[in-house]
Design a protein around this motif. Structure first.
Motif, PDB file in Angstrom:
ATOM      1  N   SER A   1       1.100  -1.281  -0.258  1.00 13.41           N
ATOM      2  CA  SER A   1      -0.168   0.466   0.203  1.00 13.41           C
ATOM      3  C   SER A   1       0.769   0.929  -0.176  1.00 13.41           C
ATOM      4  CB  SER A   1      -0.444  -0.005   1.405  1.00 13.41           C
ATOM      5  OG  SER A   1       0.442  -0.202   2.691  1.00 13.41           O
ATOM      6  N   THR A   2       2.239   1.150  -0.304  1.00 10.86           N
ATOM      7  CA  THR A   2       3.199   2.740  -0.313  1.00 10.86           C
ATOM      8  C   THR A   2       3.134   1.926  -1.897  1.00 10.86           C
ATOM      9  OG1 THR A   2       5.424   1.146   0.721  1.00 10.86           O
ATOM     10  CG2 THR A   2       3.334   1.423   1.800  1.00 10.86           C
ATOM     11  N   LYS A   3       4.319   3.533  -1.664  1.00  9.31           N
ATOM     12  CA  LYS A   3       5.342   3.643  -3.171  1.00  9.31           C
ATOM     13  C   LYS A   3       6.105   2.774  -3.464  1.00  9.31           C
ATOM     14  CE  LYS A   3       8.318   7.362  -3.025  1.00  9.31           C
ATOM     15  NZ  LYS A   3       7.788   9.096  -2.411  1.00  9.31           N
ATOM     16  N   PHE A   4       6.750   1.983  -2.218  1.00 16.02           N
ATOM     17  CA  PHE A   4       7.820   1.237  -2.526  1.00 16.02           C
ATOM     18  C   PHE A   4       7.004  -0.274  -2.869  1.00 16.02           C
ATOM     19  CE2 PHE A   4       9.428   4.107   0.999  1.00 16.02           C
ATOM     20  CZ  PHE A   4      10.063   5.241   0.049  1.00 16.02           C
ATOM     21  N   ARG A   5       6.181  -0.629  -2.839  1.00 14.39           N
ATOM     22  CA  ARG A   5       5.824  -2.196  -3.229  1.00 14.39           C
ATOM     23  C   ARG A   5       7.008  -2.484  -4.651  1.00 14.39           C
ATOM     24  NH1 ARG A   5       0.216  -3.270  -6.411  1.00 14.39           N
ATOM     25  NH2 ARG A   5       0.312  -5.555  -6.688  1.00 14.39           N
ATOM     26  N   GLY A   6       7.219  -3.782  -4.335  1.00 14.60           N
ATOM     27  CA  GLY A   6       7.885  -4.409  -4.588  1.00 14.60           C
ATOM     28  C   GLY A   6       9.542  -3.709  -4.608  1.00 14.60           C
ATOM     29  N   ALA A   7       9.482  -3.688  -3.448  1.00 14.96           N
ATOM     30  CA  ALA A   7      11.032  -3.180  -2.786  1.00 14.96           C
ATOM     31  C   ALA A   7      11.949  -4.086  -2.550  1.00 14.96           C
ATOM     32  CB  ALA A   7      11.592  -1.985  -1.996  1.00 14.96           C
ATOM     33  N   PRO A   8      13.119  -4.382  -3.012  1.00 14.24           N
ATOM     34  CA  PRO A   8      13.741  -5.195  -2.395  1.00 14.24           C
ATOM     35  C   PRO A   8      14.061  -5.468  -0.606  1.00 14.24           C
ATOM     36  CG  PRO A   8      15.353  -3.816  -2.856  1.00 14.24           C
ATOM     37  CD  PRO A   8      14.292  -3.045  -4.058  1.00 14.24           C
TER      38      PRO A   8
END
Length: 577
Positions: A154-161
């Protein structure tokens, strides 16, 4: 060899997640303010201030300079959120450090919120994997990885490593012979995630200072991050909060002497004859390039995790850079017909008119309460504008550049409560430098309240004038309203002509060129007209205005609407032409 380029990586997370141990495991060079060197930090066993250290990695391009990665180690304790916010504003990428045995905690969540405001890229580090039973380690790591992936959705960091490490196997007391786990893999991951930021050496020099100390025989050293412009040996710099100008005697980057520095660099500046106790943290700049502000107009975006409304006249902790000051807010929006206009993120138009709001309009009933009470805001049909602003009046002057990141918070909230203390963020669009800004500058800010009053037509005096009541209080000075237009519920447009007696009643003239009263109005008001007709032609002027009269079977209402500009010293009432 070409100059080494610098990128700033923040190390953020909940207290005791192992941030400082991770910074130590990654770093090859430490600054004077690294790894909890403060006596208080060592005594309490926690990070109390920003720490800085670095390591270098080669860039893939042939002949390219090395990339210097500066680690900004932020404290994790809830009471030090001001320091965390200050640190987050100077970083290019954020490492969110999670204790793999505990997962997301309160300050982890606050750090994630700050990261969404201040950063574009995120790497999640699952630390302390050495504490997991060896036989179940991989399964536990996989489970926590899935949890974190869900949190980031639900954040702009979706899919962050997300990467597992053990920065200090065995804990703080373990011997140094215990090698960290996963650090080479983390460095490779950082290399793949770091985008070399474009640095601009032009424009006035501005540096965010986070430590200031003296060196015997040398002078006073101010260390920080260059936010804009460039600087060279021999240049003069100003400490604007103190109105002090000093000449740069020497400069260093992580113990290496340099003759110049530019935007993005981590730098130490040495000056003479300056007491370091006067500046714990703040800004240093090109002389006379930075204004001191008593108030400011900022763009506002509410942080969705903050519970409760943002109310006009409420006080919040306002953080700009390393400075946090109390500020009182007044919210306003575009006029309703401009609610859907494209937001302007880097400018504010003083030529436009704006609509006053009792609170920030978010359209979230869970936090906004009942907006139908007429006081909560003035959003037509529940619509919300694409952009909103606030006037912030600071309790003490602040020194900061235009377009500074602004974060509003409630730092007086219970740090043990499981709730977000960060309320809103935005950019400083227009600063008010004059101490007497309320008289000199605010009248140019055309924020208005829409006023609406409704009353009744008591009777018609003739075809072109009526007596109204219930629009004003008895003590109201009706003379102030003379000349304002009112609309009758039967469609006519009239003008308030004068007061009628002393009880708040008034006379309304319905212009003859528009035909005077309509047939419908005459029909409804006929009993009053007939009564006046039986009494003779001069009766209307002889009747006592307070005398009781029979109510007509139907009512004709009249309404008065006008704008009143919040900062108009004369409190004038204005109607659209």
């Amino acid at each position: 060899m070409a100059a080494r380029r610098n990128v700033n990586v923040g190390v953020l997370g909940h207290i005791d997640s192992g941030k400082t141990a991770l910074a130590r495991a990654l770093s090859t060079t430490a600054s004077t303010a690294a790894f909890d060197r403060q006596p208080q930090s060592r005594e309490r066993g926690i990070t109390l201030d920003l720490g800085f250290s670095c390591f270098a990695v080669p860039l893939p391009e042939a002949g390219a300079p090395e990339l210097q990665v500066t680690l900004v180690d932020c404290p994790g304790h809830a009471s030090l959120i001001r320091t965390i916010i200050g640190g987050a504003q100077i970083i290019d990428l954020m490492m969110l450090v999670i204790d793999v045995t505990k997962g997301m905690q309160t300050q982890s969540a606050e750090c994630l919120v700050i990261g969404q405001i201040a950063c574009e890229k995120l790497v999640v580090v699952l630390n302390k994997i050495d504490l997991l039973p060896e036989g179940k380690r991989q399964a536990a790591i996989d489970k926590m990885t899935k949890k974190m992936q869900k949190t980031l959705e639900s954040t702009k960091f979706r899919g962050a490593p997300i990467i597992p490490v053990a920065a200090k196997p065995g804990g703080p007391e373990a011997p140094e012979t215990e090698a960290p786990q996963g650090i080479p893999e983390l460095i490779e991951l950082l290399k793949s995630q770091i985008s070399i930021p474009t640095r601009d050496p032009s424009g006035p020099f501005l540096m965010s200072v986070d430590h200031c100390f003296s060196i015997k025989g040398q002078g006073t050293v101010m260390t920080g991050t260059v936010l804009s412009g460039s600087i060279s040996l021999g240049d003069s710099v100003e400490i604007p909060a103190l109105k002090v100008v000093k000449k740069v005697k020497s400069m260093q980057m992580f113990h290496t002497p340099v003759t110049s520095a530019m935007q993005g660099d981590r730098l130490g500046i040495c000056v003479t004859q300056f007491d370091p106790k006067l500046l714990e943290r703040g800004l240093v700049c090109t002389p006379e390039s930075l204004p001191t502000l008593h108030a400011a107009i900022i763009s506002v975006e509410k942080i969705p995790y903050f519970r409760g409304p943002l109310l006009t006249k409420a006080k919040f902790h306002i953080t700009l850079g390393h400075e946090t000051v109390m500020g009182r807010l007044l919210f306003f929006s575009p006029e309703p017909q401009r609610f859907d206009q494209e937001p302007q993120m880097d400018a504010f138009d003083l030529a436009q008119e704006y609509l006053f709001q009792e609170r920030y309009l978010s359209g979230d009933p869970a936090t906004e309460g009942d907006q139908a009470d007429g006081r909560a805001g003035q959003a037509p049909e529940g619509r919300c504008p694409r952009q909103q602003w606030a006037l912030v009046e600071f309790e003490r002057p602040v020194t900061c550049p235009r377009l500074s990141l602004v974060i509003g918070s409630r730092l007086d909230a219970d740090i043990h409560a499981n709730s977000c203390r960060l309320a809103f963020h935005g950019r400083l669009l227009h600063g008010l430098q004059d101490k007497g800004y309320a008289e000199s500058a605010l009248p140019a800010l055309r924020v208005y309240k829409l006023k609406y009053k409704q009353g009744l037509v008591e009777r018609a005096m003739d075809d072109y004038s009526v007596i109204g009541r219930s629009l004003f209080k008895k003590e109201t000075n009706i003379q102030l309203f003379v000349g304002l237009r009112v609309r009758l519920s039967t469609g006519e447009l009239g003008v308030i002509d004068s007061a009628f007696g002393q009880s708040g009643k008034f006379k309304v003239h319905v212009p003859g060129e528009r035909g005077g009263l309509s047939p419908e109005a005459k029909r409804i008001l006929t009993p009053a007209l007939k009564k006046r007709g039986r009494g003779g032609p001069g009766e209307a002027t002889r009747q006592e205005e307070g005398a009781e009269r029979p109510e007509p079977p139907q009512h004709v209402t009249l309404s008065l609407s006008f704008k009143r500009y919040v900062f108009d010293t004369q409190k004038r009432m204005v109607q659209a032409p």
